[in-house]
Structure formats: C-alpha cells, structure tokens
Design a protein around this motif. Structure first.
Motif, mmCIF file in Angstrom:
data_model
loop_
_atom_site.group_PDB
_atom_site.id
_atom_site.type_symbol
_atom_site.label_atom_id
_atom_site.label_comp_id
_atom_site.label_asym_id
_atom_site.label_seq_id
_atom_site.Cartn_x
_atom_site.Cartn_y
_atom_site.Cartn_z
ATOM 1 N N ASP A 1 0.842 8.765 -6.199
ATOM 2 C CA ASP A 1 0.202 10.128 -5.499
ATOM 3 C C ASP A 1 1.016 11.072 -6.560
ATOM 4 O O ASP A 1 1.841 11.078 -7.692
ATOM 5 C CB ASP A 1 1.914 10.412 -4.759
ATOM 6 C CG ASP A 1 1.508 12.192 -3.814
ATOM 7 O OD1 ASP A 1 -0.002 12.300 -3.821
ATOM 8 O OD2 ASP A 1 2.244 13.054 -3.906
ATOM 9 N N GLU A 2 0.207 12.338 -7.112
ATOM 10 C CA GLU A 2 -0.218 13.206 -7.843
ATOM 11 C C GLU A 2 1.544 14.123 -8.014
ATOM 12 O O GLU A 2 1.503 14.800 -8.474
ATOM 13 C CB GLU A 2 -1.461 13.976 -8.243
ATOM 14 C CG GLU A 2 -2.294 13.072 -8.893
ATOM 15 C CD GLU A 2 -3.142 14.066 -8.916
ATOM 16 O OE1 GLU A 2 -3.475 15.209 -9.022
ATOM 17 O OE2 GLU A 2 -4.914 13.504 -9.240
ATOM 18 N N ARG A 3 1.746 14.717 -6.893
ATOM 19 C CA ARG A 3 2.916 15.246 -6.236
ATOM 20 C C ARG A 3 4.219 14.249 -6.660
ATOM 21 O O ARG A 3 4.962 15.392 -7.543
ATOM 22 C CB ARG A 3 2.284 15.352 -4.783
ATOM 23 C CG ARG A 3 3.635 16.735 -4.315
ATOM 24 C CD ARG A 3 3.844 17.270 -2.869
ATOM 25 N NE ARG A 3 4.536 18.000 -3.024
ATOM 26 C CZ ARG A 3 6.020 17.793 -2.165
ATOM 27 N NH1 ARG A 3 6.525 16.055 -2.289
ATOM 28 N NH2 ARG A 3 6.784 18.351 -1.984
ATOM 29 N N ASN A 4 4.063 13.454 -6.460
ATOM 30 C CA ASN A 4 5.387 12.221 -6.678
ATOM 31 C C ASN A 4 4.963 12.663 -7.886
ATOM 32 O O ASN A 4 6.917 12.817 -8.200
ATOM 33 C CB ASN A 4 5.526 11.374 -6.044
ATOM 34 C CG ASN A 4 5.855 11.652 -4.529
ATOM 35 O OD1 ASN A 4 6.231 12.481 -3.828
ATOM 36 N ND2 ASN A 4 5.124 10.175 -3.742
ATOM 37 N N ILE A 5 4.743 12.850 -8.749
ATOM 38 C CA ILE A 5 4.294 12.335 -10.469
ATOM 39 C C ILE A 5 4.861 13.858 -10.685
ATOM 40 O O ILE A 5 5.816 13.439 -11.417
ATOM 41 C CB ILE A 5 3.046 11.162 -10.943
ATOM 42 C CG1 ILE A 5 2.865 10.295 -10.133
ATOM 43 C CG2 ILE A 5 3.050 12.057 -12.695
ATOM 44 C CD1 ILE A 5 2.247 9.431 -11.044
ATOM 45 N N SER A 6 4.283 14.900 -10.420
ATOM 46 C CA SER A 6 4.816 16.180 -11.300
ATOM 47 C C SER A 6 5.630 16.463 -10.761
ATOM 48 O O SER A 6 6.807 16.902 -11.699
ATOM 49 C CB SER A 6 3.779 17.387 -10.869
ATOM 50 O OG SER A 6 4.249 18.284 -10.787
ATOM 51 N N LYS B 1 0.633 -1.140 -0.089
ATOM 52 C CA LYS B 1 0.306 0.208 -0.472
ATOM 53 C C LYS B 1 0.217 0.940 -0.011
ATOM 54 O O LYS B 1 0.066 2.447 -0.664
ATOM 55 C CB LYS B 1 -0.498 0.275 1.131
ATOM 56 C CG LYS B 1 -1.736 -0.635 1.140
ATOM 57 C CD LYS B 1 -2.905 -1.164 2.807
ATOM 58 C CE LYS B 1 -4.240 -1.815 1.643
ATOM 59 N NZ LYS B 1 -4.851 -2.074 3.322
ATOM 60 N N GLU B 2 2.531 1.579 0.860
ATOM 61 C CA GLU B 2 3.103 2.231 0.920
ATOM 62 C C GLU B 2 3.308 2.573 -0.708
ATOM 63 O O GLU B 2 3.398 3.740 -1.339
ATOM 64 C CB GLU B 2 3.995 1.893 1.635
ATOM 65 C CG GLU B 2 4.799 3.173 1.919
ATOM 66 C CD GLU B 2 5.602 2.691 3.234
ATOM 67 O OE1 GLU B 2 7.056 3.598 3.302
ATOM 68 O OE2 GLU B 2 5.498 2.609 4.437
ATOM 69 N N MET B 3 4.242 1.618 -1.085
ATOM 70 C CA MET B 3 4.242 1.604 -2.482
ATOM 71 C C MET B 3 3.235 2.282 -3.296
ATOM 72 O O MET B 3 4.083 2.945 -4.108
ATOM 73 C CB MET B 3 5.429 0.352 -3.034
ATOM 74 C CG MET B 3 5.541 0.933 -4.048
ATOM 75 S SD MET B 3 6.888 -1.042 -4.622
ATOM 76 C CE MET B 3 7.912 -0.706 -3.544
ATOM 77 N N TYR B 4 2.520 1.908 -3.542
ATOM 78 C CA TYR B 4 0.630 1.732 -4.273
ATOM 79 C C TYR B 4 0.802 3.866 -3.725
ATOM 80 O O TYR B 4 0.827 4.696 -5.046
ATOM 81 C CB TYR B 4 -0.341 1.530 -3.962
ATOM 82 C CG TYR B 4 -1.347 1.543 -4.817
ATOM 83 C CD1 TYR B 4 -1.437 1.407 -6.245
ATOM 84 C CD2 TYR B 4 -2.179 2.835 -4.325
ATOM 85 C CE1 TYR B 4 -2.365 1.881 -7.495
ATOM 86 C CE2 TYR B 4 -3.106 2.958 -4.897
ATOM 87 C CZ TYR B 4 -3.369 2.960 -6.078
ATOM 88 O OH TYR B 4 -4.436 3.075 -7.146
ATOM 89 N N ILE B 5 0.730 3.871 -2.522
ATOM 90 C CA ILE B 5 0.434 5.085 -2.592
ATOM 91 C C ILE B 5 1.969 5.749 -2.905
ATOM 92 O O ILE B 5 1.723 7.055 -4.064
ATOM 93 C CB ILE B 5 -0.066 5.574 -1.084
ATOM 94 C CG1 ILE B 5 -1.053 5.365 -0.650
ATOM 95 C CG2 ILE B 5 0.296 7.368 -0.885
ATOM 96 C CD1 ILE B 5 -1.073 5.207 0.858
ATOM 97 N N GLN B 6 2.840 5.623 -3.174
ATOM 98 C CA GLN B 6 4.334 6.342 -3.326
ATOM 99 C C GLN B 6 4.300 6.927 -5.135
ATOM 100 O O GLN B 6 4.588 7.716 -5.551
ATOM 101 C CB GLN B 6 4.892 6.167 -3.232
ATOM 102 C CG GLN B 6 6.918 6.795 -2.805
ATOM 103 C CD GLN B 6 7.823 5.793 -2.804
ATOM 104 O OE1 GLN B 6 7.858 4.422 -2.245
ATOM 105 N NE2 GLN B 6 9.024 6.443 -2.842
ATOM 106 N N GLN B 7 4.054 5.559 -5.532
ATOM 107 C CA GLN B 7 4.166 5.807 -7.034
ATOM 108 C C GLN B 7 2.471 6.005 -7.516
ATOM 109 O O GLN B 7 2.999 6.431 -9.291
ATOM 110 C CB GLN B 7 4.001 4.546 -7.861
ATOM 111 C CG GLN B 7 5.753 3.729 -7.061
ATOM 112 C CD GLN B 7 5.866 2.336 -8.201
ATOM 113 O OE1 GLN B 7 4.987 1.791 -8.975
ATOM 114 N NE2 GLN B 7 6.855 1.769 -7.402
#
Length: 143
Positions: A81-86, A73-79
């Motif tokens: 997350d719109e902010r991380n992608i941006s 779940k942590e890895m899913y959220i990290q990958q």
C-alpha cells in the motif's frame, strides 16, 4: 502474488536461520565465557530474549500468512500500500533525525562528565553518518 509468497518464504527461512545461529552463539558463549559481570550477563540475556520473542512472533505471522490465502492477501496489501510505504519512509526519516540530535546532545552533555562516553557517542554519530551516506549513494544509483 507468487513473487510475494517467494519473498515471504525466503524471509521465513532467513529468520529461522537467524534464530538457530543466535541460539548456538548464545549458549556457546554462556558455556565458554566464564567470569563475566552479572550486569553484562543479564543485559545480554534480556536482549537475546527480546530478539528471540520478536523473531518467533514474526515467524508465526509469516507462517500463518503462508498457510492462509486470506492472511497472505492482507499482508500483501499492507506491505504494498502506497500510503503505508509513505508513512514508513517519513517515520524513518524523522526518527533518524531525532535520534541523531539526541545522540549529539548526549555527546555534548557527557563531555563534561566522562570523556570516554562522549567519545563513544561521537564515534556512534560518525558511524551513523557513514551509514547514511552509503545508503544515500546506494539509492541514488538504484533509483
């Protein structure tokens, strides 16, 4: 979440295959290629070691996520997350431009010292430009 788990499993298998192929190629080359320059052998050995360490680190991280629901779940959220992608997109854009400018500057400087190095860097810039244009066309059609 199941789709993400399938993607991670595919990535895990791909990295595993890559590691196996890299090992076979490396040991095959060291066995059959004799008389190579010590510098070249050291460079290839160092690069191979670095690639294998990063690959094994990623395998361990993915393995841990696949066997631990909380890490998954942590890895899913990290990958996702719109902010991380941006941030990732902006980082890649900026680093690509900086790398291109540094290579162009190096091409000009080395043109005064060694034309072979200058031409090699120029070819690298052209290859980078072709790759950038191809990726841009791909995303224009995809999006």
């Amino acid at each position: 979440m199941e789709d993400f788990k399938k993607k991670l499993t595919q990535k895990y298998r791909l990295i595993t295959r890559f590691c196996c192929c890299a090992l076979l190629i490396y040991f095959g080359l060291t066995r059959f290629v004799k008389g190579a320059d010590d510098f070249a052998v050291g460079l290839v050995s160092g690069m191979f070691s670095g690639i294998m360490i990063v690959s094994i680190f990623n395998l361990a991280r993915i393995h841990r996520a696949l066997h631990n629901e909380e890490k998954l779940k942590e890895m899913y959220i990290q990958q996702t997350d719109e902010r991380n992608i941006s941030i990732s997109k902006e980082t890649m854009k900026t680093s690509s431009v900086v790398s291109l400018m540094a290579t162009a500057f190096s091409t000009i400087v080395f043109g005064f010292f060694n034309p072979v190095i200058s031409m090699t860097l120029c070819i690298s810039i052209m290859a980078d430009a072709v790759i950038t244009i191809a990726v841009q066309f791909y995303y224009k059609k995809k999006m």
